[in-house]
Write a protein that holds these residues in place. Structure first.
Motif, PDB file in Angstrom:
ATOM      1  N   LEU A  59      -9.620   0.231   3.095  1.00  0.00           N
ATOM      2  CA  LEU A  59      -8.484   0.953   2.528  1.00  0.00           C
ATOM      3  C   LEU A  59      -7.251   0.062   2.614  1.00  0.00           C
ATOM      4  N   ASN A  61      -3.075   0.129   1.576  1.00  0.00           N
ATOM      5  CA  ASN A  61      -1.902   0.814   1.056  1.00  0.00           C
ATOM      6  C   ASN A  61      -0.712  -0.148   1.162  1.00  0.00           C
ATOM      7  N   GLU A 172      -2.704   8.697   6.233  1.00  0.00           N
ATOM      8  CA  GLU A 172      -3.808   7.964   5.609  1.00  0.00           C
ATOM      9  C   GLU A 172      -5.173   8.495   6.053  1.00  0.00           C
ATOM     10  N   ASP A 174      -6.268  11.354   5.904  1.00  0.00           N
ATOM     11  CA  ASP A 174      -6.779  12.311   4.919  1.00  0.00           C
ATOM     12  C   ASP A 174      -7.695  11.636   3.903  1.00  0.00           C
ATOM     13  N   SER A 175      -7.527  10.323   3.740  1.00  0.00           N
ATOM     14  CA  SER A 175      -8.346   9.591   2.766  1.00  0.00           C
ATOM     15  C   SER A 175      -9.727   9.251   3.303  1.00  0.00           C
ATOM     16  N   HIS A 178     -13.001  10.601   1.937  1.00  0.00           N
ATOM     17  CA  HIS A 178     -13.219  10.333   0.517  1.00  0.00           C
ATOM     18  C   HIS A 178     -13.508   8.860   0.232  1.00  0.00           C
ATOM     19  N   ASN A 185     -10.867   0.339  -1.301  1.00  0.00           N
ATOM     20  CA  ASN A 185     -10.126   1.465  -1.850  1.00  0.00           C
ATOM     21  C   ASN A 185      -8.629   1.159  -1.806  1.00  0.00           C
ATOM     22  N   VAL A 187      -4.811   2.499  -2.393  1.00  0.00           N
ATOM     23  CA  VAL A 187      -4.080   3.761  -2.426  1.00  0.00           C
ATOM     24  C   VAL A 187      -2.971   3.674  -3.468  1.00  0.00           C
ATOM     25  N   SER A 192      -1.112   8.737  -4.125  1.00  0.00           N
ATOM     26  CA  SER A 192      -2.015   8.497  -2.992  1.00  0.00           C
ATOM     27  C   SER A 192      -3.493   8.659  -3.345  1.00  0.00           C
ATOM     28  N   LEU A 194      -7.203   7.438  -4.462  1.00  0.00           N
ATOM     29  CA  LEU A 194      -7.954   6.235  -4.131  1.00  0.00           C
ATOM     30  C   LEU A 194      -8.499   5.602  -5.408  1.00  0.00           C
TER      31      LEU A 194
END
Length: 358
Positions: A59, A61, A172, A174-175, A178, A185, A187, A192, A194
């Protein structure tokens, strides 16, 4: 300070440099700054024992300057607590990480401003020493809870350190349910969402996306050559990277370093033995006369090295295959010579040698 922060903090190493990270065992992820990993999708993580692990960026961001990394194994460290309540001005804090790529360091300070506005975002400001290499590491409070993610990207701020508030990290999480396994991924800055596949815009909200964020950073022609040589040795170049055009790895029992000097020469070198307490003259005569071509024996800081030097232009000419063979041959020569010098002159093995751990 009674807390031992070291087990939680791992060094992050890429072909561009190094930074810090910390492990959240309950999430089975490592947390760091996005600017530490940049566009690299696979990086090296060095644990407190010095062992390295291949980690995937799962991930990214860039807007929040947060990245999550995943390693295909668990690490036996306690779970970290995250301080969810706002920090207070004057609160004692500890910055843990690897400043300038040095060994693990903890610096102490206080919270100068719980919510300092910088470049349109709020950061925790502290007077604890923060330097390049600390980025991505944790900031702890006096209870051993994480209150933020250190960032050293504000280099013009003297005697001040900043941290991404822990609330940004929690958002983050919360991602995580998923995320697609083994997939990068990105963001979306706006909504926000993915984004797994290269795209010029977010399919969810239409926000423009910089497609370069999906690309791996370009390596120099020299770096590509050196990493091809490592692959032929059976060494994973990602795990060997130590910064820009600098690699360090073990092959056999010997530590091998490969780096560019003065933008002109490629050096491959291995520390093999410590200087003996006796027989020094005999050893020096051996070092200056022994034929180990195409390699050279030398001394640096009380250790004997075997080295190979080649001008960079030679790797682009007809000798490039010969150079690769000589790079491969150095570790074999190192493993041969360290035993020879130990038996003939009583030299202890290098402090870096794995033979010291047997």
């Amino acid at each position: 300070m009674t807390h031992n922060f070291e087990p939680f903090v791992f060094k992050v190493i890429t072909a561009s440099g190094s930074g810090s990270s910390f492990y959240l065992r309950d999430k089975k992820i490592f947390v760091t700054n996005y600017h530490v990993v940049g566009q690299f999708k696979n990086v090296s993580l060095q644990d407190p024992t010095g062992s390295r692990h291949l980690a995937q960026v799962i991930l990214a961001n860039p807007y929040e300057d947060i990245a999550f990394l995943k390693v295909e194994q668990d690490f036996e460290v306690p779970s970290l607590n995250l301080q969810m309540n706002p920090v207070a001005r004057g609160e004692q804090v500890y910055v843990a990480g690897f400043p300038f790529g040095m060994p693990f360091t903890v610096t102490e300070g206080i919270v100068s401003a719980p919510s300092q506005l910088m470049n349109g975002k709020n950061y925790v400001q502290t007077d604890a020493a923060v330097n390049p290499g600390n980025s991505g590491g944790p900031v702890f409070n006096q209870h051993g809870d994480v209150i933020g993610i250190t960032t050293s990207k504000f280099t013009s701020a003297d005697n001040m350190g900043f941290a991404v508030p822990i609330a940004s990290l929690v958002e983050e999480f919360d991602s995580l349910p998923h995320l697609v396994n083994n997939t990068f991924n990105l963001v979306c800055e706006s909504c926000s969402a993915l984004i797994q596949e290269r795209s010029a815009y977010c399919n969810n909200c239409g926000q423009n996306i910089d497609e370069k964020l999906f690309d791996e950073p370009s390596l120099t022609d020299l770096a590509i050559f050196c990493e091809q040589a490592l692959v032929e040795l059976g060494v994973n170049p990602v795990l060997a990277r130590q910064g820009h055009e600098f690699w360090e790895f073990y092959h056999g029992s010997s530590l091998v370093r490969m780096f560019v000097y003065n933008q002109s020469y490629l050096y491959v070198t291995s520390p093999i033995n410590q200087l003996p307490m006796q027989n020094m003259q005999a050893l020096l005569e051996e070092i200056t006369s022994k034929d180990v071509e195409p390699y050279k024996l030398g001394i640096w800081e009380k250790e004997v090295y075997v080295s190979y030097r080649i001008h960079i232009t030679d790797i682009y000419g007809p000798r490039h295959n010969e150079v690769k063979q000589n790079i491969a041959g150095l570790y074999r020569k190192a493993n041969e010579l360290d035993d020879y010098l130990a038996e003939k002159f009583g030299c202890k093995f290098s402090v870096h040698s794995l033979k010291n751990r047997q």
